[in-house]
Design an enzyme around this catalytic site. Structure first.
Site, PDB file in Angstrom:
ATOM      1  N   SER A 231      52.881  15.465   6.635  1.00 14.94           N
ATOM      2  CA  SER A 231      51.696  15.840   5.860  1.00 14.94           C
ATOM      3  C   SER A 231      50.532  15.994   6.822  1.00 14.94           C
ATOM      4  CB  SER A 231      51.429  14.708   4.879  1.00 14.94           C
ATOM      5  OG  SER A 231      50.378  15.041   4.031  1.00 14.94           O
ATOM      6  N   HIS A 245      46.036  22.813   5.335  1.00 17.38           N
ATOM      7  CA  HIS A 245      46.874  21.705   4.853  1.00 17.38           C
ATOM      8  C   HIS A 245      48.334  22.116   4.934  1.00 17.38           C
ATOM      9  CE1 HIS A 245      49.204  20.271   1.225  1.00 17.38           C
ATOM     10  NE2 HIS A 245      48.953  19.133   1.827  1.00 17.38           N
ATOM     11  N   ASN A 247      52.494  20.328   4.195  1.00 17.81           N
ATOM     12  CA  ASN A 247      53.299  19.187   3.748  1.00 17.81           C
ATOM     13  C   ASN A 247      54.718  19.662   3.488  1.00 17.81           C
ATOM     14  OD1 ASN A 247      54.204  17.894   0.759  1.00 17.81           O
ATOM     15  ND2 ASN A 247      53.646  16.413   2.335  1.00 17.81           N
ATOM     16  N   TYR A 248      55.700  19.047   4.153  1.00 18.69           N
ATOM     17  CA  TYR A 248      57.100  19.339   3.867  1.00 18.69           C
ATOM     18  C   TYR A 248      57.836  18.021   3.683  1.00 18.69           C
ATOM     19  CZ  TYR A 248      55.958  24.123   4.924  1.00 18.69           C
ATOM     20  OH  TYR A 248      55.369  25.358   4.896  1.00 18.69           O
ATOM     21  N   ALA A 402      49.979   0.566  -1.347  1.00 17.42           N
ATOM     22  CA  ALA A 402      50.005   1.814  -0.576  1.00 17.42           C
ATOM     23  C   ALA A 402      49.063   1.699   0.625  1.00 17.42           C
ATOM     24  CB  ALA A 402      49.587   2.979  -1.458  1.00 17.42           C
ATOM     25  N   ARG A 403      49.356   2.461   1.691  1.00 11.73           N
ATOM     26  CA  ARG A 403      48.464   2.447   2.863  1.00 11.73           C
ATOM     27  C   ARG A 403      47.351   3.475   2.598  1.00 11.73           C
ATOM     28  NH1 ARG A 403      47.477   4.305   8.279  1.00 11.73           N
ATOM     29  NH2 ARG A 403      47.037   2.509   9.609  1.00 11.73           N
ATOM     30  N   SER A 406      46.117   6.100   5.137  1.00 10.06           N
ATOM     31  CA  SER A 406      47.004   7.238   5.388  1.00 10.06           C
ATOM     32  C   SER A 406      46.893   8.266   4.272  1.00 10.06           C
ATOM     33  CB  SER A 406      48.462   6.783   5.504  1.00 10.06           C
ATOM     34  OG  SER A 406      48.631   5.962   6.628  1.00 10.06           O
TER      35      SER A 406
END
Lengths: 443, 443
Positions: A231, A245, A247-248, A402-403, A406
């Site tokens: 991402s 942007h 994301n895969y 969740a982080r 990130s």
């Protein structure tokens, strides 16, 4: 691997799930489930090897960091349940940040159970490394980490400063590498993350998924899953240089014996300029289209439309940017796994040629204070999309543990909300807005 | 009025609805309903009178602007259905911005129907103005508009510049006054809005509301409602001067004969500093507590706790600020209507004495660039709360036709997201964060 793929081929025809019907689990659902989750005490991913470069510290797919792996400890491990109310593959790049689960059901933690897919993968990496005959899980992990290295190397070369690299483990299996360059020479903020998640879907999540994946067994108590994703969001300083942007991601569920059950790929990339240069939009779309066309002439038009529809700031009645491609749930009903992996690889590899020439052309252009101000207003819209509409961000933020850093690396360093700000009629700003209100066919 | 209150007194014991159980309607629910809404062609609120000051242009409660009212036209009017999936009173200050409904069911638009409450109120204002014997709807509208005038007059005196004032009508009844001062001498951005909404709850919304309001008739096709609210957010330039938020609102549903069915008050105020001055926190809380104590000694502790719980940036594990008070669904089961109106009035009137002394003390304090930077980071958190967690904002943004600029006036002019930004140990910034992680009893 072949056997697994063939099993999937038989199970998959009914698995396709349209993105429009998936829903985001509520915060309370996620919390409620987290409380029922079974603890997992053993650390399965090895920690840093000082001889390795930092980026590779928890990445190693040649087996070395795994020497602390202890199968006897692993036997005491419970099945992992992740705090997923509904698994939505569009969120995976963010969900992967989940890393805090509360202990419960300690009585079962001593029972002997079959190895998890995380354990199987750790063993496979230790024994044979990653090769073209490895499982798709290991190959996807290896691919996105290679891409991450290539992309940050290229961006560092252009910016002249270094990414900060944070690696983190999920005690339940997997982990992430967050690379962020902030207040650089070219980039105000640039983030390139990879994440790997091993976990278990609880029964309610499986039952919800069955709406679109009939092959899933409604009677099992839980189902192991794996998710891997890359991402990226880049926000350059110069208002003439667009934000981009990418994301895969790959998602897989496993049967009790560790064989793959369902799997799919998702992802995309899109460009968000503050000022419209038609040649940039054409170059970006043409590069992506070429990557798509090499696999299927139907992909680009379908996935371009999907992108326009997904990246819509609905409450403003405008798109986030000029689009690109977006797709989800690409499984056996679309093409075989090897074909789709190859497609996703080519899409991802087309990123540098699609964006870098634009960046190089725009990063040093002169601009006025008013143009910088307009960039800030547009960044406000970017924040609105990401915090209000993006399903991945929303899911991540509502997932306990969740982080957050990130997940929110996608937000720009700076943004601005001016009340009733409307561009001058006939201005370049107005031209951008008119294009955002009605998506254009660039190629 | 007395008779109506007494009717309500009998119907109300089961009406109390805990805020925790209400849910936000989905975008698709709202859109779906909007499509079924019945059009409303006549404008019922009068437009601007050039002799009136602009702020009063659509406000007049002495009857003058209503001379264009035509009861014959009104008879052709259909019942209004508003795009509310679930009515959540906490959202009213924002919901009121809804002003676009699609036509449907034209066949019924010619039938003779009883006057709507909007029509009854317009007539009452024209004939008798607003007095202490007027309906609560008219008195609340009159009160919040007076408060809005007083607050903006005081803020303009301090800032030295003028608010921009936008008045807007809802074709279905009601309208709003949005007052925004941007890039002033003291305020980076200050917004003070009032809104009045007349509409109808559709059957599915009534059925959902019945979960907590058993007196609502599940067999009616729709139920008229009224909502009035004042909403304010002030973001000063100086990082030593805190941001403040205020919102008070009244909600009422009507029986077919126009008599009140259910009603309740909600609202609150909270302070969000970037640097902690204990004396400011104590002054703010003490002033509010005094307003509460004059009505019920139990109010402040209950509503202070409710505030801490509501204004929580859950994904960060911290409060938005130092709190204040927050309450909702205050109806007959709490106190009678006159008592509650008096309480809400006193809360609202306590705003200027609670905040202005703090502002005057902080607005010209010296500060460093690093302190300004910290303010920007805290503003990022404010944006996160408002866009991710605030139910009112979320509902408003997902309601088709909402006046987005009025909803998002709450966002600061500027904000910043720095990756992994953590305050120095022992710094003032760290002290603020520690207080946000664990709410304090200030008085």
């Amino acid at each position: 691997m072949r056997a697994n793929t063939s099993l999937l081929a038989r199970a998959a025809p009914l698995l396709r799930r349209p993105a429009t019907t998936t829903s985001i689990p509520t915060y309370s659902t996620a919390v409620g489930h987290a409380r029922r989750c079974i603890s997992h005490t053993a650390r399965r991913c090895a920690t840093q090897d000082p001889k390795e470069p930092r980026l590779l510290s928890e990445v190693d797919y040649k087996g070395r960091p795994l020497k602390r792996y202890d199968p006897r400890k692993a036997r005491r491990r419970s099945w992992l349940l992740l705090a997923f109310g509904t698994i939505f593959v569009g969120t995976l790049a963010y969900d992967m940040a989940t890393n805090s689960l509360e202990p419960s059901n300690p009585s079962s933690s001593e029972s002997l159970e079959p190895p998890t897919i995380a354990e199987r993968d750790a063993l496979a990496k230790r024994e044979s490394g990653v090769s073209p005959t490895s499982s798709m899980r290991l190959r996807m992990e290896s691919f996105i980490k290679e891409q991450q290295k290539q992309i940050i190397a290229e961006l560092e070369k252009i910016d002249g400063s270094k990414f900060r690299i944070d690696t983190w483990d999920r005690p339940e299996g997997g982990g992430g590498i967050s690379c962020v360059l902030q207040e650089g020479n070219v980039f105000e903020k640039a983030g390139v993350n990879t994440s790997i998640v091993y976990g278990s879907l609880p029964r309610p999540a499986i039952q919800r998924m069955r709406a679109n994946h009939k092959a899933l067994d409604p009677d099992v108590e839980s189902l192991e899953f794996f998710a891997a994703g890359i991402s990226m969001v880049l926000h350059p300083h110069n208002p003439m240089a667009p934000t981009v942007h990418l994301n895969y991601r790959y998602f897989e569920t496993a049967n009790a014996d560790g064989s793959p059950n369902a799997w799919w790929f998702g992802g995309g990339t899109d460009l968000t300029p503050n000022y419209l240069f038609d040649e940039d939009a054409i170059h970006f779309h043409r590069t992506i289209k070429e990557a798509c066309d090499a696999h299927d002439k139907g992909y680009y038009p379908r996935f371009k439309e999907w992108c326009d529809s997904y990246f819509s700031v609905k409450h403003r009645g405008e798109s986030r940017g000029l689009g690109g491609i977006f797709f989800d749930d690409l499984d056996e009903t679309e093409k075989d796994q090897e074909n789709l992996f190859s497609f996703v690889q080519d899409c991802c590899k087309s990123f540098l040629p699609s964006y870098i020439p634009i960046l190089l052309k725009r990063k040093d252009m002169p601009y006025t204070e008013a143009e910088k101000d307009w960039q800030q207003v547009r960044r406000g819209r970017y924040v609105e999309f990401n915090l209000v509409h993006d399903r991945g961000t929303s899911f991540g933020l509502n997932t306990p543990g969740a982080r957050i850093e990130s997940i929110l690396m996608s937000l720009p360093l700076t943004a601005r909300w001016k009340y009733m700000h409307t561009p001058e009629p006939g201005s370049r700003e107005e031209r951008l807005v008119s294009v955002l209100k009605k998506p254009v066919e660039w190629v």
